[in-house]
Design an enzyme around this catalytic site. Structure first.
Site, PDB file in Angstrom:
ATOM      1  N   SER A  96       0.176 -58.156  -0.877  1.00 34.01           N
ATOM      2  CA  SER A  96       0.222 -59.354   0.023  1.00 34.01           C
ATOM      3  C   SER A  96      -1.289 -59.664   0.546  1.00 34.01           C
ATOM      4  CB  SER A  96       1.104 -58.900   1.355  1.00 34.01           C
ATOM      5  OG  SER A  96       1.308 -60.058   2.060  1.00 34.01           O
ATOM      6  N   ASP A 218      11.403 -64.136  -2.177  1.00 34.56           N
ATOM      7  CA  ASP A 218      10.110 -63.639  -1.317  1.00 34.56           C
ATOM      8  C   ASP A 218      10.121 -64.672  -0.063  1.00 34.56           C
ATOM      9  OD1 ASP A 218       8.285 -62.672  -0.006  1.00 34.56           O
ATOM     10  OD2 ASP A 218       6.900 -62.246  -1.593  1.00 34.56           O
ATOM     11  N   HIS A 246       9.628 -58.848   0.078  1.00 31.77           N
ATOM     12  CA  HIS A 246       8.243 -59.146  -0.167  1.00 31.77           C
ATOM     13  C   HIS A 246       7.306 -57.621  -0.357  1.00 31.77           C
ATOM     14  CE1 HIS A 246       4.072 -60.970   0.781  1.00 31.77           C
ATOM     15  NE2 HIS A 246       4.049 -59.993   1.786  1.00 31.77           N
TER      16      HIS A 246
END
Length: 266
Positions: A96, A218, A246
């Site tokens: 991320s 996601d 995610h």
């Protein structure tokens, strides 16, 4: 100085091997999210995990609103950890926002990384004409307000959105617990930095071979974002996983490991 940084960022080194693989955690997390992943690499690699200042078991006293008001502060953490360990040419795995932190480090110090693996990366989370970041500005403002007024309720709301996999509710429960272990003030600032920073103009500066792992669905970094990152990092590879959510390193560590190993073996 080196020892202080290793303590400050709660740096852990395991495994054996000539090459070093460094794992960077995402927002709201700490290095524990890699526990099911790193065991697959410890036989062949020197494995480094750490907590960004403000996360996990890092030294919270080292947190400064000024330093961490942009992602440059977190990038500095990563660079300083590598320098303290005297390592270059590392294999960096970033989840991320750590994908973007790693990207910034690789642009500033190209010799630092040999290959980069981005899991669920996003250079910008907000929608704009011609760009689907996944969120409207009002969505982000609402999330940030919720963090301020009722942090626990925010964590309860966000965890299932992030994790998906409704048939495995324990994943969302574990992630909610992880979110709740954060200092709300620090998490609120990290969230604002994460969700409002626009790094789209930095993607084309990446010169490190890059793998982008995008899950099938996601809610935080949509498929279009993964494609955008791939289109703008020259020579990158995009793999769309069978996993959803995610955090595939938490929900589907086996598939995550498989793709990383295949890329590193090339």
């Amino acid at each position: 100085m080196g020892i202080n940084i290793l303590k400050r960022n709660n740096v852990q080194v395991t495994g054996q091997g000539e090459k070093t693989i460094v794992f960077g955690h995402g927002f709201g997390c700490d290095q524990q999210v890699w526990n099911n992943t790193i065991t697959a690499f410890e036989k062949d690699y020197r494995v480094v995990t750490f907590d960004y200042v403000g996360a996990g078991s890092s030294d919270k006293k080292a947190y400064s609103k000024e330093r961490y008001s942009t992602l440059d502060g977190y990038k500095q953490d990563l660079v300083e950890v590598c320098d303290s360990l005297e390592i270059e040419g590392v294999l960096f795995v970033g989840h991320s926002v750590s994908s973007m932190i790693g990207m910034l480090a690789s642009i500033e110090r190209p010799e630092l990384m040999e290959k980069m693996i981005m899991i669920g990366p996003s250079p910008y989370y907000m929608n704009e004409p011609g760009y689907n970041g996944g969120f409207e500005r009002a969505d982000i403002d609402e999330l940030l307000d919720m963090m301020e007024t009722n942090y626990m309720e925010w964590a309860k709301y966000l965890a299932p959105v992030v994790m998906q996999n409704e048939e495995r509710p324990e994943l969302a429960a574990d992630f909610e617990h992880l979110l709740c272990s954060n200092d709300p003030m620090i998490a609120r600032q990290f969230a604002e930095v994460t969700f409002t920073t626009d790094l789209r103009d930095q993607l084309e500066k990446v010169a490190v071979p890059t793998l982008i792992l995008q899950t099938k669905f996601d809610a935080i970094a949509p498929a279009e974002v993964g494609q955008y990152v791939h289109d703008h990092i020259q020579g990158s590879r995009l793999v769309v996983m069978e996993a959803v959510g995610h955090n595939p390193h938490l929900s589907d560590s086996g598939e995550t490991v498989k793709h990383i190993k295949a890329y590193l073996a090339e």
